[in-house]
Design an enzyme around this catalytic site. Structure first.
Site, PDB file in Angstrom:
ATOM      1  CG  ASP A  91      -7.338   6.637   6.086  1.00 26.85           C
ATOM      2  OD1 ASP A  91      -7.189   5.831   7.027  1.00 26.85           O
ATOM      3  OD2 ASP A  91      -7.830   6.330   4.991  1.00 26.85           O
ATOM      4  CE  LYS A 153      -7.893   7.431   1.438  1.00 27.83           C
ATOM      5  NZ  LYS A 153      -8.623   7.898   2.638  1.00 27.83           N
ATOM      6  CE  LYS A 182      -9.299   4.089   2.067  1.00 31.13           C
ATOM      7  NZ  LYS A 182      -9.657   4.761   3.348  1.00 31.13           N
TER       8      LYS A 182
END
Length: 217
Positions: A91, A153, A182
């Site tokens: 990430d 995300k 996400k």
């Protein structure tokens, strides 16, 4: 939605600066017991987790976290080391200042460079929505799509606010068909988790999910 279904979408997260190996082992044990999608941990713990737990759980870690404004070479080095240590998902945080300045090529190329390193392993791109205008969020969607990332995300959980359903609705309109979503940051209740999943998220970043849902398992 059953608790086990929700937890299967959760990155069981512990990224606090004060996290010790004992703390990390606790969330790894919980992840194995409750079958979360991954554990999301600082990269320094990845080798120990892989050595202790092996294939019992997937390990995810963060790159350029939480500010995103280190140089691309540093993010590449950090990613390469995490993958070599056994991380299966990365990430990364975008360079928010570059995005806000309209330097979208920089942002896209950085994402592309990290995805090239990841190959078949998952790259999620944190755009930190709390700092972005709607126009900038749309630009971020294009960068993530063009850079070839697997996920967009919302948040690090270290910014001024976390995930909002309105951000997810905006993402849905502007990401490419191969990009998943996400939501992360400030997700504390079962109702919030269900709402983000219903809105189209396939992954949730939550440190509270296991605590909230474990009694239902």
């Amino acid at each position: 939605m059953k608790a086990a279904e929700i937890l299967a979408h959760v990155d069981h997260t512990l990224l606090k600066q004060t996290a010790t190996w004992a703390d990390i082992q606790r969330i790894c044990d919980e992840a194995v017991t409750y079958h979360t999608a991954t554990v999301m941990v600082p990269s320094s713990y990845v080798p120990r987790i892989v050595a202790k737990y092996g294939d019992a759980l997937k390990v995810a870690t963060v790159v350029g976290f939480p500010n995103g404004n280190c140089n691309t070479a540093a993010k590449i080095a950090e990613t390469a080391q995490a993958l070599a240590d056994g991380a299966e998902e990365i990430d990364m945080v975008i360079n928010i200042g570059m995005l806000k300045a309209g330097e979208t090529d920089y942002v896209t190329e950085e994402i592309r460079a990290l995805k090239k390193l990841c190959g078949a392993r998952v790259l999620k791109v944190i755009v930190e929505t709390c700092f972005l205008t709607e126009e900038e969020m749309i630009a971020a969607c294009h960068c993530v799509t063009e850079g070839g990332a697997d996920f967009i995300k919302t948040s690090t959980g270290f910014g001024s606010a976390g995930a909002k359903l309105s951000d997810i609705e905006l993402f849905k309109k502007h990401i490419g068909p191969n990009v998943q979503m996400k939501a992360a940051g400030g997700i504390h209740t079962r109702e919030e988790m269900e709402a983000f999943l219903a809105a189209g998220c396939t992954r949730l970043g939550a440190s509270a999910a296991v605590k909230v849902l474990k009694d239902e398992i």
